[in-house]
Scaffold this motif. Structure first.
Motif, PDB file in Angstrom:
ATOM      1  N   CYS A   1      65.889 -14.082 -20.520  1.00 19.52           N
ATOM      2  CA  CYS A   1      65.707 -14.626 -19.166  1.00 19.52           C
ATOM      3  C   CYS A   1      64.383 -15.341 -18.958  1.00 19.52           C
ATOM      4  O   CYS A   1      64.164 -15.938 -17.896  1.00 19.52           O
ATOM      5  CB  CYS A   1      65.837 -13.507 -18.133  1.00 19.52           C
ATOM      6  SG  CYS A   1      67.363 -12.568 -18.270  1.00 19.52           S
ATOM      7  N   GLY A   2      63.482 -15.231 -19.919  1.00 17.67           N
ATOM      8  CA  GLY A   2      62.184 -15.884 -19.775  1.00 17.67           C
ATOM      9  C   GLY A   2      61.152 -15.055 -19.046  1.00 17.67           C
ATOM     10  O   GLY A   2      60.034 -15.510 -18.813  1.00 17.67           O
ATOM     11  N   ARG A   3      61.502 -13.831 -18.652  1.00 15.57           N
ATOM     12  CA  ARG A   3      60.536 -12.947 -17.997  1.00 15.57           C
ATOM     13  C   ARG A   3      60.948 -11.493 -18.232  1.00 15.57           C
ATOM     14  O   ARG A   3      62.117 -11.206 -18.532  1.00 15.57           O
ATOM     15  CB  ARG A   3      60.463 -13.224 -16.491  1.00 15.57           C
ATOM     16  CG  ARG A   3      61.762 -13.022 -15.748  1.00 15.57           C
ATOM     17  CD  ARG A   3      61.660 -13.523 -14.308  1.00 15.57           C
ATOM     18  NE  ARG A   3      62.916 -13.381 -13.584  1.00 15.57           N
ATOM     19  CZ  ARG A   3      63.246 -12.320 -12.866  1.00 15.57           C
ATOM     20  NH1 ARG A   3      62.393 -11.279 -12.776  1.00 15.57           N
ATOM     21  NH2 ARG A   3      64.397 -12.266 -12.227  1.00 15.57           N
ATOM     22  N   LYS A   4      59.997 -10.597 -18.068  1.00 16.28           N
ATOM     23  CA  LYS A   4      60.262  -9.173 -18.255  1.00 16.28           C
ATOM     24  C   LYS A   4      60.936  -8.620 -16.997  1.00 16.28           C
ATOM     25  O   LYS A   4      60.308  -8.501 -15.952  1.00 16.28           O
ATOM     26  CB  LYS A   4      58.959  -8.413 -18.544  1.00 16.28           C
ATOM     27  CG  LYS A   4      58.319  -8.750 -19.876  1.00 16.28           C
ATOM     28  CD  LYS A   4      57.079  -7.886 -20.109  1.00 16.28           C
ATOM     29  CE  LYS A   4      56.490  -8.125 -21.490  1.00 16.28           C
ATOM     30  NZ  LYS A   4      55.806  -9.422 -21.574  1.00 16.28           N
ATOM     31  N   LYS A   5      62.208  -8.282 -17.097  1.00 20.12           N
ATOM     32  CA  LYS A   5      62.949  -7.704 -15.976  1.00 20.12           C
ATOM     33  C   LYS A   5      62.928  -6.184 -16.138  1.00 20.12           C
ATOM     34  O   LYS A   5      63.765  -5.594 -16.822  1.00 20.12           O
ATOM     35  CB  LYS A   5      64.371  -8.266 -15.953  1.00 20.12           C
ATOM     36  CG  LYS A   5      64.411  -9.777 -15.741  1.00 20.12           C
ATOM     37  CD  LYS A   5      65.823 -10.346 -15.840  1.00 20.12           C
ATOM     38  CE  LYS A   5      66.685  -9.889 -14.693  1.00 20.12           C
ATOM     39  NZ  LYS A   5      68.037 -10.531 -14.726  1.00 20.12           N
ATOM     40  N   TRP A   6      61.951  -5.567 -15.502  1.00 24.42           N
ATOM     41  CA  TRP A   6      61.651  -4.161 -15.747  1.00 24.42           C
ATOM     42  C   TRP A   6      62.823  -3.248 -15.385  1.00 24.42           C
ATOM     43  O   TRP A   6      63.154  -2.341 -16.149  1.00 24.42           O
ATOM     44  CB  TRP A   6      60.410  -3.748 -14.946  1.00 24.42           C
ATOM     45  CG  TRP A   6      59.152  -4.412 -15.411  1.00 24.42           C
ATOM     46  CD1 TRP A   6      58.712  -5.665 -15.087  1.00 24.42           C
ATOM     47  CD2 TRP A   6      58.178  -3.883 -16.320  1.00 24.42           C
ATOM     48  NE1 TRP A   6      57.520  -5.945 -15.714  1.00 24.42           N
ATOM     49  CE2 TRP A   6      57.161  -4.858 -16.468  1.00 24.42           C
ATOM     50  CE3 TRP A   6      58.051  -2.666 -16.989  1.00 24.42           C
ATOM     51  CZ2 TRP A   6      56.056  -4.667 -17.283  1.00 24.42           C
ATOM     52  CZ3 TRP A   6      56.936  -2.463 -17.796  1.00 24.42           C
ATOM     53  CH2 TRP A   6      55.962  -3.456 -17.944  1.00 24.42           C
TER      54      TRP A   6
ATOM     55  N   SER B   1      46.719  -6.026 -19.643  1.00 21.06           N
ATOM     56  CA  SER B   1      47.856  -6.239 -18.764  1.00 21.06           C
ATOM     57  C   SER B   1      48.576  -4.924 -18.473  1.00 21.06           C
ATOM     58  O   SER B   1      48.379  -3.915 -19.147  1.00 21.06           O
ATOM     59  CB  SER B   1      48.838  -7.227 -19.414  1.00 21.06           C
ATOM     60  OG  SER B   1      49.458  -6.633 -20.549  1.00 21.06           O
TER      61      SER B   1
ATOM     62  N   TYR C   1      60.851 -15.819 -31.026  1.00 26.12           N
ATOM     63  CA  TYR C   1      60.299 -16.014 -29.683  1.00 26.12           C
ATOM     64  C   TYR C   1      58.780 -15.819 -29.639  1.00 26.12           C
ATOM     65  O   TYR C   1      58.161 -16.097 -28.624  1.00 26.12           O
ATOM     66  CB  TYR C   1      60.952 -15.033 -28.703  1.00 26.12           C
ATOM     67  CG  TYR C   1      62.400 -15.342 -28.410  1.00 26.12           C
ATOM     68  CD1 TYR C   1      62.760 -16.228 -27.404  1.00 26.12           C
ATOM     69  CD2 TYR C   1      63.412 -14.745 -29.152  1.00 26.12           C
ATOM     70  CE1 TYR C   1      64.088 -16.515 -27.135  1.00 26.12           C
ATOM     71  CE2 TYR C   1      64.751 -15.018 -28.894  1.00 26.12           C
ATOM     72  CZ  TYR C   1      65.078 -15.911 -27.890  1.00 26.12           C
ATOM     73  OH  TYR C   1      66.397 -16.194 -27.631  1.00 26.12           O
TER      74      TYR C   1
ATOM     75  N   GLU D   1      64.957  -8.680 -22.571  1.00 25.80           N
ATOM     76  CA  GLU D   1      65.143  -9.340 -21.278  1.00 25.80           C
ATOM     77  C   GLU D   1      64.280 -10.596 -21.190  1.00 25.80           C
ATOM     78  O   GLU D   1      64.713 -11.634 -20.672  1.00 25.80           O
ATOM     79  CB  GLU D   1      64.800  -8.375 -20.136  1.00 25.80           C
ATOM     80  CG  GLU D   1      65.802  -7.262 -19.923  1.00 25.80           C
ATOM     81  CD  GLU D   1      67.114  -7.735 -19.304  1.00 25.80           C
ATOM     82  OE1 GLU D   1      67.152  -8.863 -18.765  1.00 25.80           O
ATOM     83  OE2 GLU D   1      68.093  -6.979 -19.379  1.00 25.80           O
ATOM     84  N   GLN D   2      63.069 -10.496 -21.702  1.00 27.59           N
ATOM     85  CA  GLN D   2      62.188 -11.667 -21.690  1.00 27.59           C
ATOM     86  C   GLN D   2      62.745 -12.764 -22.581  1.00 27.59           C
ATOM     87  O   GLN D   2      62.709 -13.948 -22.220  1.00 27.59           O
ATOM     88  CB  GLN D   2      60.779 -11.274 -22.152  1.00 27.59           C
ATOM     89  CG  GLN D   2      59.805 -12.446 -22.157  1.00 27.59           C
ATOM     90  CD  GLN D   2      58.374 -12.004 -22.347  1.00 27.59           C
ATOM     91  OE1 GLN D   2      57.819 -11.281 -21.542  1.00 27.59           O
ATOM     92  NE2 GLN D   2      57.778 -12.443 -23.447  1.00 27.59           N
ATOM     93  N   ASN D   3      63.258 -12.391 -23.759  1.00 31.18           N
ATOM     94  CA  ASN D   3      63.875 -13.379 -24.645  1.00 31.18           C
ATOM     95  C   ASN D   3      65.047 -14.078 -23.956  1.00 31.18           C
ATOM     96  O   ASN D   3      65.234 -15.292 -24.075  1.00 31.18           O
ATOM     97  CB  ASN D   3      64.384 -12.710 -25.927  1.00 31.18           C
ATOM     98  CG  ASN D   3      63.263 -12.233 -26.830  1.00 31.18           C
ATOM     99  OD1 ASN D   3      62.098 -12.577 -26.637  1.00 31.18           O
ATOM    100  ND2 ASN D   3      63.608 -11.432 -27.814  1.00 31.18           N
TER     101      ASN D   3
ATOM    102  N   ASP E   1      50.650 -11.087 -29.100  1.00 28.35           N
ATOM    103  CA  ASP E   1      51.735 -10.204 -28.683  1.00 28.35           C
ATOM    104  C   ASP E   1      51.852  -8.987 -29.590  1.00 28.35           C
ATOM    105  O   ASP E   1      52.538  -8.028 -29.239  1.00 28.35           O
ATOM    106  CB  ASP E   1      53.072 -10.955 -28.681  1.00 28.35           C
ATOM    107  CG  ASP E   1      53.159 -11.969 -27.558  1.00 28.35           C
ATOM    108  OD1 ASP E   1      52.375 -11.842 -26.600  1.00 28.35           O
ATOM    109  OD2 ASP E   1      54.002 -12.876 -27.633  1.00 28.35           O
TER     110      ASP E   1
END
Length: 292
Positions: free
Chosen positions: A257-262, A70, A23, A253-255, A60
């Motif tokens: 869902c495509g976003r960081k779900k904190w 960030s 990713y 979660e990013q891998n 990254d």
């Protein structure tokens, strides 16, 4: 690409285990196979050693850039600074102050903390940018390779590898080199991800700590004990890296869902740590070893 057919621990033939995606850089899929006797996982086929460098060309890799812009980078650095103190305390609980070699030292954060505490430090870092930052930070020798000729004949009381062993193409040659560099009473401290953790089982192919193809090997507790035992190292203690479950879950979660779900990542990291209190299978583990 290089195809690995047999386990470096016992020469066993490998079986299919899982496939995972890169990713970070290429977006390619890579197979991960298992030595069923020891539980060692191996990324295969994998890029040849001379081609691996291009798979690290990403911003990254915070440990190689000292990024602090960030929210994610700020949280990462806050946790890293806390963890550095814990790592130093662990080292000093296992050996009196002396000479320390940190392999895969990145930008030299751990070396800097150790030097300030009175240790004589040196590092190994193949990344040119990270190595330059480390040299500037600690004003000590940073070698481009564990096998650099300038290390020949040197001895260290403590050698650390924080999430580095999984990147080494030749495990057996690496461990033999560690034996050469470690004093007879020295301490070897290895930290690696643990694919038997609850977060790894939950995320499956999306688990960020597979990190193919940069992670060439993926370890279980059994495989670490047997691998190092083959080279006359004795496993003395295993300790958890508590924060890793949260960090890895966030990336997973990013891998997935495509976003960081904190919030989801926090809950999974917490659940993984709670379950590991019973099983001992934390997201990452520190192995403390001595020469037999």
């Amino acid at each position: 690409m290089e195809n690995i057919l047999h386990s470096p621990i016992n020469n066993n033939t490998l079986s299919d285990f899982i496939s995972a995606k890169d990713y970070t850089v290429s977006g390619n899929e890579f197979s991960i196979k298992i030595d069923e006797q020891t539980g060692l996982l191996i990324t295969t086929p994998r890029p040849k050693a001379e081609d691996l460098g291009k798979y690290y060309e990403s911003d990254d890799y915070i440990s190689h850039t000292d990024g602090n812009k960030s929210l994610f980078e700020k949280i990462y650095n806050w946790i890293r600074n806390y963890s550095l103190k814990k790592k130093l305390a662990l080292v000093e609980s296992k050996h009196p102050k002396g000479a320390l070699l940190d392999i895969g030292c990145g930008t030299g954060a751990f070396l800097s903390v150790c030097k300030q505490a009175g240790w004589k430090v040196k590092g190994v870092e193949p990344g040119a940018k990270a190595s330059a930052l480390a040299k500037e930070k600690v004003q000590e020798s940073i070698y481009p390779s564990l096998f650099d000729a300038e290390l020949n004949g040197q001895k260290f009381d403590v050698i650390t590898m924080w999430h580095v062993l999984e990147h080494m193409p030749d495990l057996n040659a690496t461990i033999e080199r560690l034996k050469e560099l470690l004093t007879p009473t020295g301490v070897l401290i290895i930290a690696v991800p643990n694919y038997n953790s609850y977060d790894a089982l939950h995320y499956g192919k999306y688990w960020a700590a597979y990190d193919v193809p940069r992670h060439l090997y993926h370890f279980s507790q059994q495989s670490v004990k047997q691998l190092f035992g083959n080279h006359e190292f004795e496993l003395k203690e295993t300790k958890p890296m508590i924060f890793d479950s949260f960090y890895v879950s966030l990336l997973s979660e990013q891998n997935k869902c495509g976003r960081k779900k904190w919030f989801s990542a926090f809950l999974m990291g917490l659940e993984s740590n709670i379950k590991a209190q019973q099983t001992g299978e934390y997201s990452s583990l520190i192995y403390i070893l001595n020469r037999k």
